[in-house]
Design an enzyme around this catalytic site. Structure first.
Site, PDB file in Angstrom:
ATOM      1  N   PHE A 121      24.401 -31.448  18.037  1.00  0.00           N
ATOM      2  CA  PHE A 121      23.146 -31.284  17.357  1.00  0.00           C
ATOM      3  C   PHE A 121      22.417 -32.638  17.361  1.00  0.00           C
ATOM      4  O   PHE A 121      22.939 -33.622  17.816  1.00  0.00           O
ATOM      5  CB  PHE A 121      23.445 -30.878  15.922  1.00  0.00           C
ATOM      6  CG  PHE A 121      23.869 -31.694  14.993  1.00  0.00           C
ATOM      7  CD1 PHE A 121      25.364 -31.951  15.097  1.00  0.00           C
ATOM      8  CD2 PHE A 121      23.207 -32.517  14.025  1.00  0.00           C
ATOM      9  CE1 PHE A 121      26.230 -32.731  14.284  1.00  0.00           C
ATOM     10  CE2 PHE A 121      23.745 -33.500  13.381  1.00  0.00           C
ATOM     11  CZ  PHE A 121      25.314 -33.611  13.173  1.00  0.00           C
ATOM     12  N   GLY A 122      21.277 -32.394  16.825  1.00  0.00           N
ATOM     13  CA  GLY A 122      20.690 -33.910  16.589  1.00  0.00           C
ATOM     14  C   GLY A 122      20.350 -34.636  17.702  1.00  0.00           C
ATOM     15  O   GLY A 122      19.856 -33.909  18.932  1.00  0.00           O
ATOM     16  N   TYR A 123      20.703 -35.953  17.896  1.00  0.00           N
ATOM     17  CA  TYR A 123      20.704 -36.820  18.833  1.00  0.00           C
ATOM     18  C   TYR A 123      21.765 -36.681  19.886  1.00  0.00           C
ATOM     19  O   TYR A 123      21.733 -37.565  20.867  1.00  0.00           O
ATOM     20  CB  TYR A 123      20.417 -38.217  18.373  1.00  0.00           C
ATOM     21  CG  TYR A 123      18.989 -38.495  17.729  1.00  0.00           C
ATOM     22  CD1 TYR A 123      17.811 -38.898  18.247  1.00  0.00           C
ATOM     23  CD2 TYR A 123      19.163 -38.169  16.293  1.00  0.00           C
ATOM     24  CE1 TYR A 123      16.681 -39.198  17.624  1.00  0.00           C
ATOM     25  CE2 TYR A 123      18.049 -38.199  15.547  1.00  0.00           C
ATOM     26  CZ  TYR A 123      16.948 -38.773  16.109  1.00  0.00           C
ATOM     27  OH  TYR A 123      15.527 -38.957  15.324  1.00  0.00           O
ATOM     28  N   ASP A 124      22.652 -35.865  19.704  1.00  0.00           N
ATOM     29  CA  ASP A 124      23.818 -35.724  20.608  1.00  0.00           C
ATOM     30  C   ASP A 124      23.687 -35.980  22.160  1.00  0.00           C
ATOM     31  O   ASP A 124      24.314 -36.759  23.085  1.00  0.00           O
ATOM     32  CB  ASP A 124      24.703 -34.658  20.134  1.00  0.00           C
ATOM     33  CG  ASP A 124      25.441 -34.823  19.146  1.00  0.00           C
ATOM     34  OD1 ASP A 124      25.806 -36.089  18.608  1.00  0.00           O
ATOM     35  OD2 ASP A 124      26.003 -33.842  18.536  1.00  0.00           O
ATOM     36  N   LYS A 153      26.083 -30.519  11.045  1.00  0.00           N
ATOM     37  CA  LYS A 153      27.015 -31.260  10.285  1.00  0.00           C
ATOM     38  C   LYS A 153      27.965 -30.454   9.759  1.00  0.00           C
ATOM     39  O   LYS A 153      29.355 -30.769   9.393  1.00  0.00           O
ATOM     40  CB  LYS A 153      26.259 -31.891   9.125  1.00  0.00           C
ATOM     41  CG  LYS A 153      25.552 -33.136   9.429  1.00  0.00           C
ATOM     42  CD  LYS A 153      25.117 -33.604   8.024  1.00  0.00           C
ATOM     43  CE  LYS A 153      23.872 -34.763   8.174  1.00  0.00           C
ATOM     44  NZ  LYS A 153      23.428 -35.403   6.806  1.00  0.00           N
ATOM     45  N   ASP A 175      25.247 -38.638   4.600  1.00  0.00           N
ATOM     46  CA  ASP A 175      23.771 -39.085   5.076  1.00  0.00           C
ATOM     47  C   ASP A 175      24.178 -39.937   6.272  1.00  0.00           C
ATOM     48  O   ASP A 175      25.027 -40.695   6.323  1.00  0.00           O
ATOM     49  CB  ASP A 175      23.106 -39.844   3.948  1.00  0.00           C
ATOM     50  CG  ASP A 175      21.656 -39.768   4.401  1.00  0.00           C
ATOM     51  OD1 ASP A 175      21.211 -38.684   4.270  1.00  0.00           O
ATOM     52  OD2 ASP A 175      20.991 -40.809   4.685  1.00  0.00           O
ATOM     53  N   THR A 179      25.487 -30.108   2.349  1.00  0.00           N
ATOM     54  CA  THR A 179      24.440 -30.459   3.699  1.00  0.00           C
ATOM     55  C   THR A 179      23.757 -29.077   3.889  1.00  0.00           C
ATOM     56  O   THR A 179      24.135 -27.991   3.863  1.00  0.00           O
ATOM     57  CB  THR A 179      25.067 -30.953   4.874  1.00  0.00           C
ATOM     58  OG1 THR A 179      23.955 -31.039   5.918  1.00  0.00           O
ATOM     59  CG2 THR A 179      26.351 -30.002   5.227  1.00  0.00           C
TER      60      THR A 179
HETATM   61  P1  ITT Z   1      21.158 -32.886   4.939  1.00  0.00           P
HETATM   62  O1  ITT Z   1      20.534 -34.091   4.553  1.00  0.00           O
HETATM   63  O2  ITT Z   1      21.080 -31.613   4.275  1.00  0.00           O
HETATM   64  O3  ITT Z   1      22.910 -33.171   5.286  1.00  0.00           O
HETATM   65  P2  ITT Z   1      19.661 -33.742   7.440  1.00  0.00           P
HETATM   66  O4  ITT Z   1      19.787 -33.053   8.763  1.00  0.00           O
HETATM   67  O5  ITT Z   1      18.374 -33.797   6.720  1.00  0.00           O
HETATM   68  O6  ITT Z   1      20.697 -32.606   6.466  1.00  0.00           O
HETATM   69  P3  ITT Z   1      20.175 -36.635   7.337  1.00  0.00           P
HETATM   70  O7  ITT Z   1      19.131 -36.831   6.279  1.00  0.00           O
HETATM   71  O8  ITT Z   1      21.720 -37.289   7.153  1.00  0.00           O
HETATM   72  O9  ITT Z   1      20.632 -34.932   7.598  1.00  0.00           O
HETATM   73  O10 ITT Z   1      19.678 -36.605   8.575  1.00  0.00           O
HETATM   74  C1  ITT Z   1      20.576 -37.016   9.729  1.00  0.00           C
HETATM   75  C2  ITT Z   1      19.812 -36.939  11.013  1.00  0.00           C
HETATM   76  O11 ITT Z   1      20.650 -37.591  11.949  1.00  0.00           O
HETATM   77  C3  ITT Z   1      20.033 -35.674  11.756  1.00  0.00           C
HETATM   78  O12 ITT Z   1      18.802 -34.554  11.574  1.00  0.00           O
HETATM   79  C4  ITT Z   1      20.527 -35.805  12.944  1.00  0.00           C
HETATM   80  O13 ITT Z   1      19.154 -35.698  13.858  1.00  0.00           O
HETATM   81  C5  ITT Z   1      20.865 -37.339  13.175  1.00  0.00           C
HETATM   82  N1  ITT Z   1      22.315 -37.220  13.206  1.00  0.00           N
HETATM   83  C6  ITT Z   1      23.340 -37.607  12.136  1.00  0.00           C
HETATM   84  N2  ITT Z   1      24.639 -37.503  12.645  1.00  0.00           N
HETATM   85  C7  ITT Z   1      24.420 -36.998  14.063  1.00  0.00           C
HETATM   86  C8  ITT Z   1      25.412 -36.663  14.887  1.00  0.00           C
HETATM   87  O14 ITT Z   1      26.861 -36.335  14.836  1.00  0.00           O
HETATM   88  N3  ITT Z   1      24.950 -36.099  16.339  1.00  0.00           N
HETATM   89  C9  ITT Z   1      23.482 -36.261  16.504  1.00  0.00           C
HETATM   90  N4  ITT Z   1      22.575 -36.425  15.545  1.00  0.00           N
HETATM   91  C10 ITT Z   1      23.268 -36.946  14.315  1.00  0.00           C
END
Ligand code: ITT
Length: 211
Positions: A166-169, A31, A86, A26
């Site tokens: 991170f992300g949508y947390d 992550k 993913d 990743t």
């Molecule tokens: P890799 O493919 O390199 O692993 P990525 O960020 O592109 O990194 P994904 O394609 O799996 O990963 O996209 C997952 C998205 O979903 C990520 O960018 C977050 O915005 C969200 N996400 C996944 N798990 C999460 C979590 O535990 N908390 C918050 N958001 C999450």
């Protein structure tokens, strides 16, 4: 004692072979940190450690297809046991969106704040705010390809809350909690999260097998 001895042999506690390195495929630092915390005692490498690009191709339309695509990319180039995650957020009122497109929901930049702002805008005034996070983890080793799934249900808040994760947390309120994933400390998030559930299955598989 004979019973305990037998269980130990079954579970490989007397197997003194060193555990092999695992490559975490990743490029998402959030992550990566969670996977490292969920796999203590393991010898883990990142894509950067392995000299691979950190933005791996993911052109599938399902979490499983993308997880496998990322793990295969790394396995074909290193031959090491590879783990890819993913994941994404599925919102009931948006028919499962953003789903596999979660990372780029608001554009190619993978901007977490822009993604959350777009989601809050889409749900403006909505009373049905149910959602779930899903993860599919792919493990590829010399023996084959394996998938491990996890999910956690909850609701989307009306504003961003908290600075952890991170992300949508900051906009995800897990069931049975008054705190968003952004407000929970990482240990508590990992104990109930989609990723936590999937990694427990992975760990059980690893401890029962040869890896
Ligand atoms: P890799 O493919 O390199 O692993 P990525 O960020 O592109 O990194 P994904 O394609 O799996 O990963 O996209 C997952 C998205 O979903 C990520 O960018 C977050 O915005 C969200 N996400 C996944 N798990 C999460 C979590 O535990 N908390 C918050 N958001 C999450």
């Amino acid at each position: 004692w004979p019973w305990l001895h037998k269980r130990c042999i079954q579970r490989g506690f007397f197997n003194l072979r060193p555990m092999p390195q695992l490559l975490l495929c990743t490029g998402n630092p959030g992550k990566l940190a969670e996977l490292r915390a969920l796999l203590p005692g393991r010898d883990l490498l990142s894509l950067r450690d392995a000299g691979l690009p950190t933005d791996l191709p993911e052109t599938g339309h399902t979490f499983a297809a993308n997880a496998l695509q990322k793990a295969r990319f790394a396995f074909e180039r290193t031959g090491m046991p590879c783990i890819a995650d993913d994941s994404g957020l599925e919102v009931d009122a948006l028919n499962g969106a953003p789903g596999v497109y979660s990372a780029r929901y608001a554009g190619q930049a993978k901007d977490d704040r822009a993604n959350m702002a777009k989601l809050l805008h889409e749900l403006d005034g909505a009373t049905d705010r149910r959602a779930r996070f899903r993860t599919v983890i792919a493990l590829i080793d010399g023996q084959g390809e394996h998938l491990f799934e996890g999910e956690v249900r909850g609701t989307i808040t009306t504003e961003m809350r908290g600075t952890h994760g991170f992300g949508y947390d900051p906009v995800f309120l897990p069931e049975m909690s008054d705190l968003t994933f952004g407000e929970l400390d990482p240990v508590r998030k990992n104990a109930i999260s989609h990723r936590g559930h999937a990694v427990w299955k992975l760990v059980r598989f690893l401890s029962e097998g040869q890896l």
